[in-house]
Design a protein around this motif. Structure first.
Motif, PDB file in Angstrom:
ATOM      1  N   ARG A  72       0.833  -1.208   0.000  1.00 38.39           N
ATOM      2  CA  ARG A  72       0.000   0.000   0.000  1.00 38.39           C
ATOM      3  C   ARG A  72       0.862   1.251   0.000  1.00 38.39           C
ATOM      4  N   LEU A  73       1.917   1.254   0.817  1.00 37.61           N
ATOM      5  CA  LEU A  73       2.802   2.416   0.870  1.00 37.61           C
ATOM      6  C   LEU A  73       3.523   2.618  -0.460  1.00 37.61           C
ATOM      7  N   ASP A 179     -17.591  11.663   1.192  1.00 39.81           N
ATOM      8  CA  ASP A 179     -18.289  10.653   0.390  1.00 39.81           C
ATOM      9  C   ASP A 179     -17.869   9.251   0.824  1.00 39.81           C
ATOM     10  N   SER A 180     -18.774   8.541   1.472  1.00 36.22           N
ATOM     11  CA  SER A 180     -18.465   7.195   1.984  1.00 36.22           C
ATOM     12  C   SER A 180     -18.275   6.189   0.846  1.00 36.22           C
ATOM     13  N   ASP A 181     -18.995   6.370  -0.252  1.00 37.12           N
ATOM     14  CA  ASP A 181     -18.849   5.447  -1.375  1.00 37.12           C
ATOM     15  C   ASP A 181     -17.453   5.540  -1.990  1.00 37.12           C
ATOM     16  N   PHE A 182     -16.944   6.748  -2.077  1.00 39.17           N
ATOM     17  CA  PHE A 182     -15.583   6.954  -2.571  1.00 39.17           C
ATOM     18  C   PHE A 182     -14.576   6.221  -1.687  1.00 39.17           C
ATOM     19  N   LEU A 183     -14.709   6.399  -0.391  1.00 35.96           N
ATOM     20  CA  LEU A 183     -13.779   5.777   0.559  1.00 35.96           C
ATOM     21  C   LEU A 183     -13.905   4.259   0.540  1.00 35.96           C
ATOM     22  N   ALA A 261      -7.900   8.645  -0.522  1.00 36.18           N
ATOM     23  CA  ALA A 261      -8.562   7.448  -0.010  1.00 36.18           C
ATOM     24  C   ALA A 261      -7.844   6.896   1.215  1.00 36.18           C
ATOM     25  N   ARG A 262      -6.512   6.948   1.198  1.00 35.61           N
ATOM     26  CA  ARG A 262      -5.736   6.405   2.320  1.00 35.61           C
ATOM     27  C   ARG A 262      -5.899   7.229   3.586  1.00 35.61           C
ATOM     28  N   THR A 263      -5.895   8.556   3.434  1.00 35.03           N
ATOM     29  CA  THR A 263      -5.930   9.436   4.606  1.00 35.03           C
ATOM     30  C   THR A 263      -7.299  10.029   4.865  1.00 35.03           C
ATOM     31  N   THR A 264      -8.241   9.829   3.945  1.00 31.96           N
ATOM     32  CA  THR A 264      -9.599  10.411   3.985  1.00 31.96           C
ATOM     33  C   THR A 264      -9.551  11.940   4.021  1.00 31.96           C
TER      34      THR A 264
END
Length: 392
Positions: A72-73, A179-183, A261-264
């Motif tokens: 991931r990193l 946006d929860s769907d994006f996350l 996405a990683r950090t919201t």
């Protein structure tokens, strides 16, 4: 690509322009000088690093969750590094990648953008980030190609401007992704493989195909190897340079979506020192800083080596300062080694191809000869053809 001059007429022939120098391994005098040898060396280095991690950290390093964490990193900076590979092979440099990612993340997470995404679809946020990255890359390319400004200076200026603009838009605040769907989409996984890792894999595969199996890739090698020879061969060097920086900007936009996405969050502090990490990964991967040679596979391995190194240091409670020192030493050794393999000595001149120079050939770059005993090398370090009094 080759060029020959005889009787006042000029004939230009396009070559393959690919990075697989292994087909001319004899000219390099060493298996390790070819792309297969260099990539094999990187694989061995990565395996040794993993062995050190297992020896020093045991199950903590070998745990599946830790391996996924490394991937991931590596995925975010890996996407940026793919774009950087194209720019450097093309003879340029891009110091603004981190700032462009920050600007794209901020612009894609403003209240107006997120409201539009809520009304339509979260893809609006992705599209915004990509457009911001592409437009900023376009500005870089135009200033460098048509404004005749050095790439180092132009992208350094963009670094400062983009970071400052991101701070102005965000009012120096961190913007939260609502946006929860994006996350959910980008933080999920497919068959146990994180979505971010899959995005990195797709970008790397697309980059490999673009570099090694298309005219665009051959032109990139040609421009980086010898821009003047590429121009004589009919390549629009300025236009191609602009395209390279737009491509780099698009990868920054993709990386911005991934870091969001990683950090919201979207923040002007995202992407700090990404330019150095990306350049380091590209150099470790065997791409020449003077342009004309490089591989996507090597870049991917370089990213994995640096990310794994950081993970091993972290698991062994070593300071970030020690990590920085280790990275610096690795970069210096990598540059010295690639110069040794490319030129047969620790010289920072462009390696020349052909019997007259006595140096190894650099594949993927234009080359040619001028009849009458004068050799014109299209690769790095090649001499320019003598003026004939005619306009080409």
């Amino acid at each position: 690509m080759s060029s020959s001059t005889s009787g006042g007429s000029t004939t230009l022939t396009a070559g393959t322009g690919k990075s697989d120098a292994g087909r001319q391994g004899g000219s390099g005098g060493s298996f390790m000088a070819g792309p297969v040898g260099r990539n094999l060396g990187l694989v061995i280095a990565l395996v040794i690093l993993c062995a050190v991690g297992i020896y020093t950290a045991g199950d903590r390093f070998a745990d599946v969750d830790n391996i996924l964490t490394i991937l991931r990193l590596a995925s975010v900076i890996g996407v940026v590094s793919v774009g950087m590979t194209f720019v450097i092979i093309g003879g340029g440099i891009d110091l603004s990648v981190g700032a462009l990612a920050a600007l794209a993340s901020v612009w894609a997470t403003t209240l107006a953008t997120q409201q539009l995404a809520e009304d339509i679809h979260w893809i609006v946020m992705v599209f915004t980030a990509l457009v911001v990255g592409a437009v900023a890359g376009l500005v870089n390319g135009v200033v460098i190609a048509y404004g005749k400004l050095a790439a180092f200076i132009a992208t350094l200026a963009m670094l400062a401007a983009a970071r400052g603009l991101a701070e102005i838009i965000a009012n120096r605040r961190t913007q939260i992704v609502q946006d929860s769907d994006f996350l959910n989409f980008f933080s999920g996984d497919v068959l146990g493989i994180p979505t971010l890792v899959l995005i990195f894999a797709l970008v790397a595969v697309a980059g490999w195909v673009l570099l090694n199996r298309t005219t665009f890739g051959r032109r990139t090698f040609a421009v980086g190897g010898n821009a003047e020879a590429a121009r004589l061969a009919g390549i629009r060097v300025q236009r191609h340079t602009v395209k390279l920086y737009v491509l780099s900007g698009i990868t920054c936009g993709i990386a911005a979506v991934m870091i969001m996405a990683r950090t919201t969050t979207g923040s002007s502090t995202h992407g700090t020192l990404w330019e150095l990490d990306a350049i380091a990964a590209v150099v470790i991967g065997g791409t020449l800083l003077i342009g004309g040679r490089g591989t996507i596979v090597g870049t991917v391995l370089g990213v994995l080596i640096f990310t794994t190194l950081g993970n091993v240091f972290t698991l062994n409670n070593l300071s970030s300062s020690a990590q920085a020192v280790a990275r610096g030493v690795i970069i210096i050794l990598a540059v010295m080694l690639q110069q040794r393999l490319a030129t047969g000595g620790f010289s920072f001149r462009r390696p020349s191809a052909g019997g007259s120079s006595g140096g190894p050939a650099v594949t993927g770059s234009p080359s040619g000869s001028v009849s009458g005993g004068t050799t014109t090398e299209g690769g790095p370090g090649g001499t320019r053809p003598a003026p004939t009094g005619k306009t080409l």
